[in-house]
Design a protein around this motif. Structure first.
Motif, PDB file in Angstrom:
ATOM      1  N   ASP A  63       0.825  -1.205   0.000  1.00 46.09           N
ATOM      2  CA  ASP A  63       0.000   0.000   0.000  1.00 46.09           C
ATOM      3  C   ASP A  63       0.863   1.260   0.000  1.00 46.09           C
ATOM      4  OD1 ASP A  63      -2.528  -1.108  -0.198  1.00 46.09           O
ATOM      5  OD2 ASP A  63      -2.815  -1.264   1.960  1.00 46.09           O
ATOM      6  N   SER A  90      -5.431  -1.691   2.628  1.00 49.60           N
ATOM      7  CA  SER A  90      -6.589  -2.037   1.802  1.00 49.60           C
ATOM      8  C   SER A  90      -7.278  -3.306   2.284  1.00 49.60           C
ATOM      9  CB  SER A  90      -6.137  -2.274   0.352  1.00 49.60           C
ATOM     10  OG  SER A  90      -5.451  -1.181  -0.153  1.00 49.60           O
ATOM     11  N   VAL A 141      -8.672  -1.245  -3.697  1.00 46.35           N
ATOM     12  CA  VAL A 141      -7.239  -0.946  -3.587  1.00 46.35           C
ATOM     13  C   VAL A 141      -6.948   0.435  -4.183  1.00 46.35           C
ATOM     14  CG1 VAL A 141      -4.928  -1.629  -4.372  1.00 46.35           C
ATOM     15  CG2 VAL A 141      -6.509  -3.350  -3.495  1.00 46.35           C
ATOM     16  N   ASN A 154      -8.170   3.146  -1.764  1.00 47.90           N
ATOM     17  CA  ASN A 154      -7.296   3.250  -0.602  1.00 47.90           C
ATOM     18  C   ASN A 154      -5.970   3.897  -0.981  1.00 47.90           C
ATOM     19  OD1 ASN A 154      -7.072   2.552   2.320  1.00 47.90           O
ATOM     20  ND2 ASN A 154      -5.230   1.538   1.557  1.00 47.90           N
TER      21      ASN A 154
END
Length: 168
Positions: free
Chosen positions: A73, A110, A148, A151
């Motif tokens: 992330d 996520s 995803v 986020n």
């Protein structure tokens, strides 16, 4: 079957919190495999299993994979930051820009949003129809990708903003 159902139901009374999720998982498996012709029961079993996965099994999996997910992330957010042509320093789950730094922790990943999105998808799908379709896999994959992306955008905005403007 009634004895097995009663035994599984007793897991809800055990003092260990996780016992109820183990019982729900066992109940879902029993319903799914013991009633192959009953589409409604099998759909209910899938919703129960999705709930147990989101609230118990997913948590165990996340504990094992938390740091690599944080790093992924952080890399996605840093990649978006690099599009702004500003200096970005990335070290594992730590992102620094010229103005400030952020650290991606477990709650920022996520993973939790993906598991919630998939739980909602299973529950809504099984509410409207009991059988799976080939397109459901595509829909689930799109849900994961969008989650995803959202986020990553949120983390990018946090890292790109002035300190304190977007505190989540």
């Amino acid at each position: 079957f009634v004895f097995l159902l009663g035994l599984i139901s007793l897991t809800a009374l055990l003092p260990q919190d996780n016992a109820a999720w183990l019982g729900l998982s066992a109940l879902a498996a029993c319903l799914f495999y013991l009633f192959p012709q009953d589409r409604a029961l099998r759909a209910a079993a899938l919703v129960m299993l999705a709930l147990a996965i989101q609230l118990f099994w997913g948590r165990l999996l996340f504990e094992a994979l938390a740091f690599p997910i944080e790093v992924i992330d952080a890399r996605l957010a840093a990649g978006l930051l690099s599009l702004l042509h500003q200096p970005v320093f990335l070290a594992d789950n730590f992102i620094a820009t010229a103005s400030h730094q952020i650290v991606i922790y477990e709650a920022c990943t996520s993973f939790h949003n993906i598991s919630l999105a998939l739980l909602a998808f299973v529950a809504i799908t099984k509410f409207f129809r009991t059988e799976w379709r080939r397109s459901d896999l595509t829909t689930a994959l799109i849900l994961v990708i969008v989650t995803v992306a959202m986020n990553s955008l949120r983390l990018f905005l946090m890292a790109a903003s002035a300190p304190g403007m977007l505190d989540f």
